[in-house]
Each structure stands twice: as structure tokens, then as C-alpha cells.
Motif scaffolding. Structure first.
Motif, PDB file in Angstrom:
ATOM      1  N   ASP A  92       0.826  -1.200   0.000  1.00  7.00           N
ATOM      2  CA  ASP A  92       0.000   0.000   0.000  1.00  7.00           C
ATOM      3  C   ASP A  92       0.863   1.254   0.000  1.00  7.00           C
ATOM      4  OD1 ASP A  92      -2.626  -1.200   0.062  1.00  7.00           O
ATOM      5  OD2 ASP A  92      -2.000  -1.995   2.003  1.00  7.00           O
ATOM      6  N   VAL A  93       0.432   2.225  -0.786  1.00  9.41           N
ATOM      7  CA  VAL A  93       1.147   3.496  -0.912  1.00  9.41           C
ATOM      8  C   VAL A  93       0.138   4.635  -0.911  1.00  9.41           C
ATOM      9  CG1 VAL A  93       3.113   2.510  -2.161  1.00  9.41           C
ATOM     10  CG2 VAL A  93       1.142   3.328  -3.431  1.00  9.41           C
ATOM     11  N   GLY A  94       0.646   5.838  -0.710  1.00 10.97           N
ATOM     12  CA  GLY A  94      -0.188   7.024  -0.689  1.00 10.97           C
ATOM     13  C   GLY A  94      -0.284   7.708  -2.038  1.00 10.97           C
ATOM     14  N   ARG A 129      -6.237   7.967   2.572  1.00  7.65           N
ATOM     15  CA  ARG A 129      -4.806   8.111   2.881  1.00  7.65           C
ATOM     16  C   ARG A 129      -3.928   7.270   1.953  1.00  7.65           C
ATOM     17  NH1 ARG A 129      -2.393   8.853   7.910  1.00  7.65           N
ATOM     18  NH2 ARG A 129      -1.710   6.714   7.665  1.00  7.65           N
ATOM     19  N   THR A 130      -4.278   6.003   1.765  1.00  6.28           N
ATOM     20  CA  THR A 130      -3.437   5.107   0.959  1.00  6.28           C
ATOM     21  C   THR A 130      -4.320   4.152   0.155  1.00  6.28           C
ATOM     22  OG1 THR A 130      -3.276   3.248   2.516  1.00  6.28           O
ATOM     23  CG2 THR A 130      -1.721   5.085   2.839  1.00  6.28           C
ATOM     24  N   THR A 131      -3.659   3.349  -0.651  1.00  9.48           N
ATOM     25  CA  THR A 131      -4.377   2.341  -1.425  1.00  9.48           C
ATOM     26  C   THR A 131      -5.036   1.302  -0.513  1.00  9.48           C
ATOM     27  OG1 THR A 131      -2.279   1.156  -1.701  1.00  9.48           O
ATOM     28  CG2 THR A 131      -2.998   2.557  -3.534  1.00  9.48           C
TER      29      THR A 131
END
Length: 131
Positions: free
Chosen positions: A4-6, A53-55
Motif C-alpha cells: 500500500d502506498v499514498g 490516505r493510501t491504497t
């Protein structure tokens, strides 16, 4: 396991994939980077619009490589969405859906040249929209 990334990371990778694609001469590898760049850009915009916020905050159906679904989720212009068509293989024995193009390019499945060129045009249009 998903990574997960933003939003900012996705936007940076989208731009990096586009730049790397432009530096390549081999069409399938360049197209693969365009696909992943468009995916990053579209997901970044969904995260932004939804205030996420993120994936990790995306529903499962948006965590896939389905650019058509991502585009519909963002209400992209219907004329752009309609251009995301399947590509025939070179011998026309099968078709590859737009959402599976990354697999064809990654694994070396030869595609019909005209269909492949059109898919690249659409990917660039998606990246332009993500801007």
C-alpha cells in the motif's frame, strides 16, 4: 500481500513510468510502463477525490489493474472510456481485454499492431487526464 502506498507516491510513480516509457524504443516494454503509469495516476486521483490516505483504503474492486473500472469510478469522459477496447492478438486467434494488456506486454504476447497502437494512444490520453 498487497503493498500500500499514498497518493503522492502514486503520482510520482505515474510520472516516472511515463518518463521511462518515453526513453524506451521497444514498444511492448514502453507500453507496459504507460499502463502502470496510468494505473498509478488513476488510483492517485481516486484517493484524492475520496479523501483517503493510501491504497489500503480503496475497496477491493479498485485495487486491481482494471483501468476501465478506475476510469468509470472517476467519471472520465465516455468517449475516452469507450476507447478502452480489447486488442486482437497478432494472429487474431484471441483478444486481450484492456485490463489484461499489462499481462500481454509483460509476458510477450504479440498483439495486432493497429490495436496495440490504439491502446497506447488511450493510455497516453489517460495519463494526460491524470496530468
Amino acid at each position: 500481500m498487497a503493498i500500500d502506498v499514498g497518493r503522492n507516491q502514486l503520482r510520482a510513480r505515474s510520472a516516472a513510468h511515463l518518463a521511462a516509457s518515453d526513453s524506451l524504443e521497444e514498444e511492448p516494454s514502453a507500453a507496459l510502463l504507460l499502463f502502470y503509469g496510468a494505473e498509478c495516476g488513476l488510483k492517485a486521483e481516486i484517493i484524492h477525490q475520496r479523501g483517503l490516505r493510501t491504497t489500503a483504503d480503496l475497496p477491493d474492486y479498485l485495487r486491481k489493474h482494471d483501468l476501465q473500472r478506475l476510469a468509470r469510478e472517476l467519471n472520465l469522459p465516455p468517449q475516452l472510456c469507450a476507447q478502452m477496447r480489447p486488442c486482437a492478438t497478432r494472429r487474431r486467434e484471441a483478444q486481450v481485454s484492456f485490463s489484461e494488456l499489462h499481462e500481454a506486454w509483460r509476458y510477450g504476447r504479440p498483439l495486432d499492431e493497429k490495436h496495440e497502437i490504439q491502446a497506447v494512444v488511450v493510455l497516453r490520453a489517460l495519463l494526460d487526464w491524470c496530468g
